[in-house]
Design an enzyme around this catalytic site. Structure first.
Site, PDB file in Angstrom:
ATOM      1  N   SER A   1      15.918  -5.447  -9.621  1.00 63.77           N
ATOM      2  CA  SER A   1      15.961  -6.223  -8.709  1.00 63.77           C
ATOM      3  C   SER A   1      16.582  -7.413  -8.868  1.00 63.77           C
ATOM      4  O   SER A   1      16.449  -8.248  -9.502  1.00 63.77           O
ATOM      5  CB  SER A   1      14.566  -6.847  -9.017  1.00 63.77           C
ATOM      6  OG  SER A   1      14.102  -7.555  -7.487  1.00 63.77           O
TER       7      SER A   1
ATOM      8  N   GLY B   1       2.535 -14.636   2.982  1.00 63.53           N
ATOM      9  CA  GLY B   1       1.529 -13.921   3.589  1.00 63.53           C
ATOM     10  C   GLY B   1       2.288 -13.184   4.755  1.00 63.53           C
ATOM     11  O   GLY B   1       1.758 -12.796   5.664  1.00 63.53           O
TER      12      GLY B   1
ATOM     13  N   SER C   1       5.689  -9.307   2.362  1.00 65.22           N
ATOM     14  CA  SER C   1       6.557  -8.492   1.579  1.00 65.22           C
ATOM     15  C   SER C   1       6.137  -7.247   0.540  1.00 65.22           C
ATOM     16  O   SER C   1       7.146  -6.854   0.174  1.00 65.22           O
ATOM     17  CB  SER C   1       7.332  -9.932   0.699  1.00 65.22           C
ATOM     18  OG  SER C   1       5.747 -10.522  -0.580  1.00 65.22           O
TER      19      SER C   1
ATOM     20  N   ASP D   1      -0.345  -4.673   7.160  1.00 65.69           N
ATOM     21  CA  ASP D   1       0.872  -4.555   6.231  1.00 65.69           C
ATOM     22  C   ASP D   1       1.632  -3.253   6.203  1.00 65.69           C
ATOM     23  O   ASP D   1       2.825  -2.796   7.207  1.00 65.69           O
ATOM     24  CB  ASP D   1       0.855  -4.894   4.893  1.00 65.69           C
ATOM     25  CG  ASP D   1      -0.389  -6.080   5.402  1.00 65.69           C
ATOM     26  OD1 ASP D   1      -0.714  -6.559   6.124  1.00 65.69           O
ATOM     27  OD2 ASP D   1      -0.591  -6.555   4.177  1.00 65.69           O
TER      28      ASP D   1
ATOM     29  N   TYR E   1     -10.090 -12.088  -1.477  1.00 62.68           N
ATOM     30  CA  TYR E   1     -10.492 -10.208  -1.024  1.00 62.68           C
ATOM     31  C   TYR E   1     -11.381  -9.833  -0.705  1.00 62.68           C
ATOM     32  O   TYR E   1     -12.075  -9.031  -0.133  1.00 62.68           O
ATOM     33  CB  TYR E   1      -8.705 -10.462  -0.239  1.00 62.68           C
ATOM     34  CG  TYR E   1      -8.608  -9.263   0.199  1.00 62.68           C
ATOM     35  CD1 TYR E   1      -7.666  -9.223   1.835  1.00 62.68           C
ATOM     36  CD2 TYR E   1      -8.883  -8.006   0.519  1.00 62.68           C
ATOM     37  CE1 TYR E   1      -7.201  -8.825   2.701  1.00 62.68           C
ATOM     38  CE2 TYR E   1      -8.643  -6.422   1.329  1.00 62.68           C
ATOM     39  CZ  TYR E   1      -7.867  -7.021   2.601  1.00 62.68           C
ATOM     40  OH  TYR E   1      -7.190  -6.209   3.649  1.00 62.68           O
TER      41      TYR E   1
HETATM   42  C1  GLA Z   1      -3.846  -9.048   3.648  1.00 64.13           C
HETATM   43  C2  GLA Z   1      -4.460  -7.416   4.007  1.00 64.13           C
HETATM   44  C3  GLA Z   1      -3.983  -6.895   4.985  1.00 64.13           C
HETATM   45  C4  GLA Z   1      -5.319  -7.704   5.834  1.00 64.13           C
HETATM   46  C5  GLA Z   1      -5.579  -8.718   6.410  1.00 64.13           C
HETATM   47  C6  GLA Z   1      -6.168 -10.187   6.778  1.00 64.13           C
HETATM   48  O1  GLA Z   1      -2.521  -8.603   4.161  1.00 64.13           O
HETATM   49  O2  GLA Z   1      -2.898  -7.037   3.386  1.00 64.13           O
HETATM   50  O3  GLA Z   1      -4.361  -5.650   5.088  1.00 64.13           O
HETATM   51  O4  GLA Z   1      -6.949  -6.793   5.475  1.00 64.13           O
HETATM   52  O5  GLA Z   1      -4.536 -10.207   4.797  1.00 64.13           O
HETATM   53  O6  GLA Z   1      -5.604  -9.452   8.342  1.00 64.13           O
END
Ligand code: GLA
Length: 423
Positions: free
Chosen positions: A83, A146, A149, A209, A261
């Site tokens: 990378s 956020g 990536s 994501d 989380y």
């Molecule tokens: C991160 C997680 C996603 C989602 C968001 C919040 O990006 O990877 O799965 O839960 O937070 O919406």
């Protein structure tokens, strides 16, 4: 005290230059030409935060910032990768020996995708025994912003491995047909990437994501129903109505985020258990539910989830009705604002840097502003008249300067191209 501040804009990557660069770096690293270059975009979630793992709906769009992977087939079962972000850290593994817990750092995401393709890809995605590849990676999605990536890395790797494996397969799956034609296959590849993230990288995130990175299309937002991951493309062209989404990368990272989380997810699962519903998306009467929970923290988490699901549905309906103008624009802005306030007060995943960015953007004339993604730092978005973007960015930069904080980075959320082969 009001201060003048200049806004620092992140440079927009030039696709052709990025493709040429990753090809050249491949040749420098491995001494021969790659077979191709694949890439996948980072995402911006317009609305629907922290509800993907609860069967809610989300509304992501692709960013012009991508991860690029140059790759070539090898026929000895070995995966080798380097990378540009990790100079000197070339990694090699025999694909059939990959196990969860054995790998470290960035390579976990790359090898994790190969492992997950074999675990649950199905016959057309599983990698033949002799399949191996050399990969050279260049991530141009701001890390820690956020903006997904890690998903962009997983998804570009998945597309590269799948297509590179074609010469050693009986039949070649059409992942690189236009995303519209290949959506069913991409949905399965997204699931593979989610498994890599959950089981190899150990991050128990939902599927927002990876789904966004693989299934979003240019000029559209993706109305994603996370009950069954079905998705619909919703035309989303802010420039046609003189609007822009300003992305504010706070560049703040909080160690507090570790474990947060998972603890929000556990709170939601506990609430669903107490309420006797499969998932919080099934709650019909919020007042009844919060009373039944009898616990202020769980009630607040549930309030966020149920109200965020309703806001996202309302936002998708607004886009279906027509362009964001007049009353529709005002309502859309209010939905964004309410989402932030709910994430700040009820879900408690915002932070001072995000709150200040959101407040300053609103005060400077944004129609609405909110944090986006997982929070505790990362980015905020503001819906702004195109002619006012510079002024709003300067106001946010000034609010940071007044507090003596590092200046945020501003990103133009121009529509990004879908994931795929680029050369
Ligand atoms: C991160 C997680 C996603 C989602 C968001 C919040 O990006 O990877 O799965 O839960 O937070 O919406």
């Amino acid at each position: 005290m009001s201060m003048t501040a200049t806004a620092q804009w992140a440079a927009l990557p030039d696709h052709s230059a990025e493709i040429a660069r990753v090809r050249e770096e491949f040749i420098t690293a491995y001494g021969y030409e790659p077979d191709g270059v694949w890439s996948a975009p980072g995402r911006l979630n317009l609305l629907g935060e922290y509800i993907d793992f609860l069967g809610g709906s989300c509304l992501p769009m692709p960013l012009p910032y991508r991860t690029y992977v140059a790759g070539a087939l090898r026929r000895d079962g070995v995966l080798r990768a380097s990378s540009l972000q990790m100079p000197g850290d070339e990694r090699t593994v025999v694909i059939r020996d990959i196990q969860p817990g054995h790998l470290k750092g960035w390579f976990t995401y790359v090898a994790g995708v190969a492992w997950a393709m074999n675990q649950e890809g199905g016959r057309d995605i599983m990698l033949p025994d002799e399949f191996g590849a050399d990969l050279l990676i260049n991530s141009r999605v701001p890390v820690g912003g956020g903006l997904s990536s890690s998903a962009a890395l997983e998804c570009s790797t998945a597309l590269a491995l799948l297509e590179l494996s074609c010469p050693v397969r009986d039949e070649c799956p059409e992942a690189d047909a236009t995303p519209a034609d290949s959506d069913a296959l991409r949905a399965r590849l997204a699931q593979v990437c989610i498994t890599a993230e959950n089981k190899m990288a150990g991050a128990h995130t939902g599927g927002l994501d990876q789904t966004a990175s693989l299934r979003c299309r240019q000029g559209h937002a993706l109305a994603l129903d996370c009950r069954d991951m079905s998705a619909r493309q919703v035309p989303f062209d802010l420039s046609a109505v003189g609007l822009e989404l300003l992305v504010i990368d706070t560049r703040a990272k909080h160690s507090l985020a570790d474990g947060q989380y998972g603890s929000r997810r556990a709170d939601c699962e506990e609430s669903a258990r107490i309420l006797g519903v499969g998932q919080l998306v099934d709650v019909e009467d919020l007042d009844e539910a919060t009373a039944a929970l009898g616990n202020e923290r769980l009630a607040a988490r549930t309030r966020h989830v149920v109200s965020e699901i309703a806001r996202t549905r309302a936002f998708i309906e607004l886009l279906d009705e027509g362009p964001l103008e007049g009353v529709r624009l005002a309502v859309a802005g209010a939905l964004l604002n309410d989402s932030h306030d709910s994430l700040r007060d009820d879900y408690e995943v915002s932070c001072e840097e995000l709150d200040v960015a959101v407040e300053a953007a609103r005060a400077a004339g944004a129609h609405g502003a909110r944090m986006t993604g997982g929070g505790f730092g990362g980015s905020a978005i503001a819906l702004v008249d195109a002619h006012a973007v510079e002024g709003v960015a300067r106001a946010v930069a000034a609010a940071y300067a007044e507090r003596g904080w590092e200046p945020p980075h501003f990103i133009r959320s121009l529509p990004g191209a879908p994931a795929g082969r680029l050369d």
